[in-house]
Enzyme design. Structure first.
Site, mmCIF file in Angstrom:
data_model
loop_
_atom_site.group_PDB
_atom_site.id
_atom_site.type_symbol
_atom_site.label_atom_id
_atom_site.label_comp_id
_atom_site.label_asym_id
_atom_site.label_seq_id
_atom_site.Cartn_x
_atom_site.Cartn_y
_atom_site.Cartn_z
ATOM 1 N N VAL A 14 0.838 -1.211 0.000
ATOM 2 C CA VAL A 14 0.000 0.000 0.000
ATOM 3 C C VAL A 14 0.871 1.260 0.000
ATOM 4 O O VAL A 14 0.601 2.206 -0.756
ATOM 5 C CB VAL A 14 -0.974 -0.007 1.205
ATOM 6 C CG1 VAL A 14 -1.897 1.204 1.139
ATOM 7 C CG2 VAL A 14 -1.801 -1.293 1.237
ATOM 8 N N LYS A 45 11.096 -1.039 7.977
ATOM 9 C CA LYS A 45 11.786 -1.910 8.928
ATOM 10 C C LYS A 45 13.252 -2.045 8.524
ATOM 11 O O LYS A 45 14.143 -2.071 9.339
ATOM 12 C CB LYS A 45 11.089 -3.281 8.903
ATOM 13 C CG LYS A 45 11.012 -3.938 10.269
ATOM 14 C CD LYS A 45 10.518 -5.352 10.140
ATOM 15 C CE LYS A 45 9.041 -5.451 10.401
ATOM 16 N NZ LYS A 45 8.518 -6.799 10.303
ATOM 17 N N GLU A 129 -10.480 5.303 5.468
ATOM 18 C CA GLU A 129 -11.290 4.761 4.367
ATOM 19 C C GLU A 129 -10.755 3.424 3.840
ATOM 20 O O GLU A 129 -11.523 2.510 3.534
ATOM 21 C CB GLU A 129 -11.331 5.778 3.213
ATOM 22 C CG GLU A 129 -12.214 5.377 2.063
ATOM 23 C CD GLU A 129 -13.666 5.256 2.487
ATOM 24 O OE1 GLU A 129 -14.283 6.275 2.797
ATOM 25 O OE2 GLU A 129 -14.197 4.120 2.507
ATOM 26 N N GLY A 134 -10.894 -1.979 0.503
ATOM 27 C CA GLY A 134 -9.868 -1.418 -0.390
ATOM 28 C C GLY A 134 -10.252 -0.132 -1.100
ATOM 29 O O GLY A 134 -10.274 0.934 -0.488
ATOM 30 N N ILE A 136 -13.134 0.812 -2.428
ATOM 31 C CA ILE A 136 -14.549 1.246 -2.405
ATOM 32 C C ILE A 136 -14.734 2.295 -1.305
ATOM 33 O O ILE A 136 -14.395 2.033 -0.155
ATOM 34 C CB ILE A 136 -15.508 0.060 -2.116
ATOM 35 C CG1 ILE A 136 -15.266 -1.094 -3.085
ATOM 36 C CG2 ILE A 136 -16.953 0.513 -2.149
ATOM 37 C CD1 ILE A 136 -16.113 -2.337 -2.772
ATOM 38 N N GLY A 187 -0.117 -9.528 -3.365
ATOM 39 C CA GLY A 187 -0.160 -8.470 -2.338
ATOM 40 C C GLY A 187 -1.539 -8.289 -1.728
ATOM 41 O O GLY A 187 -1.803 -7.282 -1.083
ATOM 42 N N LYS A 205 -13.446 -5.773 9.693
ATOM 43 C CA LYS A 205 -14.076 -4.783 8.805
ATOM 44 C C LYS A 205 -15.569 -4.644 9.130
ATOM 45 O O LYS A 205 -16.114 -3.539 9.133
ATOM 46 C CB LYS A 205 -13.874 -5.204 7.345
ATOM 47 C CG LYS A 205 -12.408 -5.087 6.919
ATOM 48 C CD LYS A 205 -12.138 -5.816 5.625
ATOM 49 C CE LYS A 205 -10.712 -5.615 5.142
ATOM 50 N NZ LYS A 205 -10.346 -6.507 4.053
ATOM 51 N N GLY A 302 -5.066 -4.731 -2.898
ATOM 52 C CA GLY A 302 -4.082 -4.475 -3.959
ATOM 53 C C GLY A 302 -3.528 -3.065 -3.857
ATOM 54 O O GLY A 302 -4.137 -2.178 -3.251
#
Ligand code: NAP
Ligand code: HSE
Length: 427
Positions: A14, A45, A129, A134, A136, A187, A205, A302
């Site tokens: 992301v 990291k 959001e 993802g 939407i 991913g 969620k 994604g």
């Protein structure tokens, strides 16, 4: 005009998308906000790891203090995931008056109220959001688009990884373990994909969506969770034969003031639009008392889809900063949470049983259904091997409590070889 400076926590799937969009859409973003937006520092990291994009070396750091305690930075964009040290970084950043954008559903589902309370206290924005579905814009829709209505049901495919797996199993007969590996390589999956396949990611969620939709403080423990790891090709084939698709559905319902929230593999009638949502796509169906039925559809995971939501939140914070109205959006639950009992939750169910093939077995099964007041919708029996038979049953609406009692009663029958599977049925 002084640019808005961002401290990015994380440069994985992301984070990479966020850098791509902020840099690639800079001109548009400036036109929309009126001020340049700059990624000042990026926490990772391991600084020496190879990256999918080129980033100025001086921007990368392994020291969170270079971001959290950097007075130049206005906003933290958290896309590193996990609960700790992430929560501490966010609370420290808020303490210092920095605004926060996060894609972290684990954190928002478990500690969202602490984070939002700290933000309100400090007059800061916290936008999240990308934490659900993802690309939407479902959170914004629930908070703003439906603010005039009273929501009665939120039902959705809110995990891309599991939908990718179930779709490939259904459409291509693919193997569960192979497709999971593909979803990881693309991913989509969490760093530990157990939370995807065991339904926990979807449950987190649904906790967020139900809290926003029903204005009550729904907790993760309020969600009944079952994952997809036991969904077999046989179940998918039976579902198809009966006119259903198997989907991992999150279902949050409100009847009067009573709520129920669950995540479980569900047989969805193939005429329902959710049944044809395939691959990494998510869909969230929202029913409101006034609006009726609505549905939101789009990529659920994604790099770029998720980053689109993150960057939209950056724009929202930046606009608020420019207008001097940060810290105004927090939506605190204002209703008491009342949950339905198992007796009050009802649905149709699919059952696949393996039994001994001898006289009287079907009669005993139907007697158990009668004992527990579960009405049979349809029954199919077919031979399994020389001594056994497979029985497929779809019930009429039955209470969850009665179904649990029925499963318990069937489990004690000497003719039973196994309750192979058991699914909720929608539509
Ligand atoms: P990821 O690819 O694993 O990337 C995580 C990034 O955070 C990496 O750059 C990693 O550094 C850094 N990081 C992790 N722990 C750290 C620590 N303790 N200190 C410093 N840096 C640390 O994860 P992702 O898929 O981008 O997901 C990020 C977040 O977005 C998660 O909360 C996830 O649930 C959420 N999300 C993901 C998607 C998706 O499609 N992937 C969609 C919606 C929401 P290194 O690169 O040096 O290892
Ligand atoms: N692992 C998550 C999914 C990422 O597959 O839906 C998006 O939240």
């Amino acid at each position: 005009m002084k640019p808005i400076k961002i401290g990015l926590l994380g440069l994985g799937t992301v984070g990479t998308g966020v850098v791509r969009i902020v840099e690639g859409h800079q001109e548009d973003l400036q036109s929309k906000i009126g001020i340049p937006v700059v990624i000042e520092k990026i926490l990772v990291k391991n600084r020496s790891k190879a990256r999918a994009i080129q980033v100025d070396d001086h921007k990368l750091t392994e020291d969170p203090n270079e971001i959290i305690n950097n007075p130049e930075i206005d906003m933290i964009v958290e896309v590193m995931g996990g609960i700790e040290p992430t929560k501490s970084y966010i609370l420290d950043a808020l303490e210092q008056g920095k605004h926060v954008v996060t894609a972290n559903k684990d954190l928002m589902a478990l500690h969202g109220s602490d984070i939002l309370a700290k933000a309100a206290q400090k007059g800061c924005d916290v936008f999240y959001e990308a934490s659900v579905a993802g690309g939407i814009p479902i959170i914004r829709s629930l908070i703003e688009g439906f603010s005039s209505d009273r929501i009665t049901k939120i039902m959705g495919i809110v995990n891309g990884t599991t939908n990718y797996i179930l779709s490939k199993m259904s459409l291509e007969g693919a193997d569960y373990a192979e497709v999971l590996k593909e979803a990881q390589a693309l991913g989509y999956a969490e760093s530990d994909p157990t939370s995807d396949v065991e339904g926990l990611d979807a449950a987190r969620k649904m906790t967020i969506l139900a809290t926003l939709g029903f204005h009550a403080a729904v907790a993760l423990d309020d969600v009944a969770v079952k994952g997809i790891s036991k969904v077999s090709k046989a179940d998918i084939a039976y579902a198809k034969k009966l006119g259903y698709e198997v989907k991992l559905l999150g279902i949050a319902e409100r009847q009067d003031e009573l709520l129920s929230i669950s995540v479980e593999p569900t047989m969805v009638r193939n005429s329902h639009p959710i049944a044809s949502v395939n691959g990494v796509f998510n869909a969230v169906y929202v029913h409101g008392e006034a609006v009726g039925e609505t549905m939101f559809y789009g990529p659920g995971a994604g790099e770029l889809p998720t980053a689109t939501s993150v960057v939209s939140d950056i724009v929202a914070v930046a606009k608020n900063l420019k207008l001097g109205v940060t810290g105004q959006r927090a939506v605190a639950p204002y209703k008491e949470k009342k949950l339905k009992s198992a007796q009050q939750i009802s649905s149709k169910y699919f059952l696949r049983l393996h039994v001994a093939d001898k006289a009287g077995v079907l009669a005993k099964i139907t007697q158990s259904f009668a004992n527990q007041e579960v009405s049979l919708g349809s029954v199919i029996q077919q031979p399994l091997d020389e001594s056994g038979a497979e029985i497929i049953i779809v019930t009429h609406e039955a209470s969850k409590a009665n179904m649990n009692a029925l499963l318990e009663e069937l489990g004690q029958m000497d003719f039973l070889k196994g309750i192979e599977s058991y699914y909720r049925v929608e539509g």
